[in-house]
Design a protein around this motif. Structure first.
Motif, PDB file in Angstrom:
ATOM      1  N   GLY A  60       0.777  -1.232   0.000  1.00  0.00           N
ATOM      2  CA  GLY A  60       0.000   0.000   0.000  1.00  0.00           C
ATOM      3  C   GLY A  60       0.806   1.278   0.000  1.00  0.00           C
ATOM      4  N   SER A  61       2.110   1.175  -0.215  1.00  0.00           N
ATOM      5  CA  SER A  61       2.941   2.392  -0.221  1.00  0.00           C
ATOM      6  C   SER A  61       3.667   2.572  -1.551  1.00  0.00           C
ATOM      7  N   ASP A  62       3.059   2.096  -2.636  1.00  0.00           N
ATOM      8  CA  ASP A  62       3.713   2.123  -3.943  1.00  0.00           C
ATOM      9  C   ASP A  62       3.134   3.155  -4.903  1.00  0.00           C
ATOM     10  N   SER A  63       2.143   3.941  -4.469  1.00  0.00           N
ATOM     11  CA  SER A  63       1.506   4.890  -5.372  1.00  0.00           C
ATOM     12  C   SER A  63       2.440   6.041  -5.729  1.00  0.00           C
ATOM     13  N   MET A  64       2.362   6.496  -6.971  1.00  0.00           N
ATOM     14  CA  MET A  64       3.129   7.661  -7.401  1.00  0.00           C
ATOM     15  C   MET A  64       2.363   8.964  -7.180  1.00  0.00           C
ATOM     16  N   THR A  65       1.083   8.859  -6.778  1.00  0.00           N
ATOM     17  CA  THR A  65       0.273  10.072  -6.603  1.00  0.00           C
ATOM     18  C   THR A  65      -0.447  10.151  -5.264  1.00  0.00           C
ATOM     19  N   ASP A  66      -0.761   9.023  -4.648  1.00  0.00           N
ATOM     20  CA  ASP A  66      -1.567   9.045  -3.424  1.00  0.00           C
ATOM     21  C   ASP A  66      -0.665   9.149  -2.198  1.00  0.00           C
ATOM     22  N   SER A  67      -0.292  10.369  -1.879  1.00  0.00           N
ATOM     23  CA  SER A  67       0.639  10.628  -0.775  1.00  0.00           C
ATOM     24  C   SER A  67       0.089  10.131   0.553  1.00  0.00           C
ATOM     25  N   ARG A  68      -1.183  10.385   0.784  1.00  0.00           N
ATOM     26  CA  ARG A  68      -1.779  10.037   2.074  1.00  0.00           C
ATOM     27  C   ARG A  68      -1.849   8.517   2.262  1.00  0.00           C
ATOM     28  N   ALA A  69      -2.290   7.793   1.247  1.00  0.00           N
ATOM     29  CA  ALA A  69      -2.362   6.342   1.366  1.00  0.00           C
ATOM     30  C   ALA A  69      -0.978   5.742   1.609  1.00  0.00           C
ATOM     31  N   ASN A  70       0.016   6.221   0.883  1.00  0.00           N
ATOM     32  CA  ASN A  70       1.384   5.759   1.105  1.00  0.00           C
ATOM     33  C   ASN A  70       1.817   5.990   2.548  1.00  0.00           C
ATOM     34  N   SER A 165      10.390  10.823  -0.760  1.00  0.00           N
ATOM     35  CA  SER A 165       8.997  10.697  -1.173  1.00  0.00           C
ATOM     36  C   SER A 165       8.410   9.539  -0.368  1.00  0.00           C
ATOM     37  N   SER A 166       7.101   9.362  -0.436  1.00  0.00           N
ATOM     38  CA  SER A 166       6.462   8.237   0.256  1.00  0.00           C
ATOM     39  C   SER A 166       6.316   7.026  -0.657  1.00  0.00           C
ATOM     40  N   SER A 167       6.829   7.111  -1.873  1.00  0.00           N
ATOM     41  CA  SER A 167       6.680   6.027  -2.844  1.00  0.00           C
ATOM     42  C   SER A 167       7.807   5.013  -2.693  1.00  0.00           C
ATOM     43  N   GLN A 168       7.432   3.826  -2.321  1.00  0.00           N
ATOM     44  CA  GLN A 168       8.386   2.741  -2.127  1.00  0.00           C
ATOM     45  C   GLN A 168       8.819   2.162  -3.468  1.00  0.00           C
ATOM     46  N   ARG A 169      10.097   1.836  -3.559  1.00  0.00           N
ATOM     47  CA  ARG A 169      10.574   1.168  -4.768  1.00  0.00           C
ATOM     48  C   ARG A 169      10.716  -0.334  -4.564  1.00  0.00           C
ATOM     49  N   SER A 170      11.157  -0.721  -3.375  1.00  0.00           N
ATOM     50  CA  SER A 170      11.345  -2.140  -3.075  1.00  0.00           C
ATOM     51  C   SER A 170      11.397  -2.292  -1.562  1.00  0.00           C
ATOM     52  N   ALA A 171      11.716  -3.496  -1.112  1.00  0.00           N
ATOM     53  CA  ALA A 171      11.846  -3.723   0.326  1.00  0.00           C
ATOM     54  C   ALA A 171      12.976  -2.896   0.936  1.00  0.00           C
ATOM     55  N   TYR A 172      13.917  -2.461   0.110  1.00  0.00           N
ATOM     56  CA  TYR A 172      15.114  -1.801   0.623  1.00  0.00           C
ATOM     57  C   TYR A 172      15.222  -0.325   0.242  1.00  0.00           C
ATOM     58  N   TYR A 173      14.468   0.102  -0.765  1.00  0.00           N
ATOM     59  CA  TYR A 173      14.637   1.447  -1.295  1.00  0.00           C
ATOM     60  C   TYR A 173      13.300   2.187  -1.421  1.00  0.00           C
ATOM     61  N   ALA A 174      13.382   3.515  -1.317  1.00  0.00           N
ATOM     62  CA  ALA A 174      12.232   4.377  -1.598  1.00  0.00           C
ATOM     63  C   ALA A 174      12.717   5.541  -2.458  1.00  0.00           C
ATOM     64  N   PHE A 175      11.808   6.098  -3.255  1.00  0.00           N
ATOM     65  CA  PHE A 175      12.177   7.161  -4.181  1.00  0.00           C
ATOM     66  C   PHE A 175      12.505   8.463  -3.442  1.00  0.00           C
ATOM     67  N   THR A 176      13.489   9.167  -3.984  1.00  0.00           N
ATOM     68  CA  THR A 176      13.949  10.428  -3.403  1.00  0.00           C
ATOM     69  C   THR A 176      14.145  11.461  -4.510  1.00  0.00           C
ATOM     70  N   MET A 177      14.360  12.708  -4.087  1.00  0.00           N
ATOM     71  CA  MET A 177      14.656  13.764  -5.054  1.00  0.00           C
ATOM     72  C   MET A 177      15.661  14.733  -4.451  1.00  0.00           C
TER      73      MET A 177
END
Length: 204
Positions: A60-70, A165-177
């Motif tokens: 449930g933390s993989d969305s690219m747009t739903d910040s709240r759900a993530n 960001s709140s968007s998970q990429r994998s078990a070990y990584y999450a997206f950043t900027m």
């Protein structure tokens, strides 16, 4: 559409950087076929910490747009950073979240703090969920924001370093900027990075 994205009356969209809804107008994006006004919290509400749950893929933390759900999924799995964001009450608004990846891209594109050239590696800047759709960055575009408070040294400016960001990429990584040059990447979830909370509101 998530309940946190509350219905707004049909009004003229405020300008980028205008105070609104507990923060500052940041742009417009689409989620589930509906347009949402993005609002970014002020610099005083910036947080720092680990994304959390390194080695565990959080459902449930993989969305690219739903910040709240993530963010809610992160918090339920034990992320202290997400729990702190969900506890925020800014100007009477309590639906804050860690920005999803495409939401975060709007923060950089419209509120870029520096005059540095943009990173143009891979797909930096491509955002099919923003309104208008975001194109790949060039070295010159986006330019430093015209909103003085968000320019480097301004009271609300993003720091020229990495944000979660709140968007998970994998078990070990999450997206950043990276807010110095717009480099979109991912980091180990146990790194300590900054977060600038957001909320959103449906618009007509």
């Amino acid at each position: 559409m998530h309940a946190a994205q509350q219905q707004a009356p049909a009004v003229t969209t405020p300008e980028i950087g205008a105070p609104y809804g507990g923060g500052f107008v940041t742009g417009i994006y689409q989620q589930d076929g509906q347009r949402c006004l993005l609002i970014t919290a002020g610099a005083a509400h910036e947080l720092e910490g680990e994304w959390g749950e390194y080695g565990t893929k959080i459902e449930g933390s993989d969305s690219m747009t739903d910040s709240r759900a993530n963010t809610e999924a992160m918090a339920a799995a034990g992320s202290e950073l997400a729990q702190k964001v969900l506890a925020l009450d800014i100007g009477g608004f309590t639906d804050w979240a860690i920005p999803a990846r495409d939401v975060q891209e709007l923060q950089y594109r419209n509120l870029k703090p520096t005059t540095d050239q943009n990173d143009c590696w891979n797909r930096d800047g491509e955002n099919h969920n923003s309104v208008p759709a975001g194109e790949l960055y060039s070295k010159e575009s986006p330019a430093q924001t015209a909103v003085a408070a968000f320019q480097a040294g301004g009271a609300e400016a993003f720091k020229p370093h990495w944000y979660w960001s709140s968007s998970q990429r994998s078990a070990y990584y999450a997206f950043t900027m990276g807010f110095a040059d717009g480099y979109q990447d991912d980091h180990d979830k146990d790194y300590e990075l900054s977060v600038r909370p957001v909320r959103s509101q449906l618009i007509q």
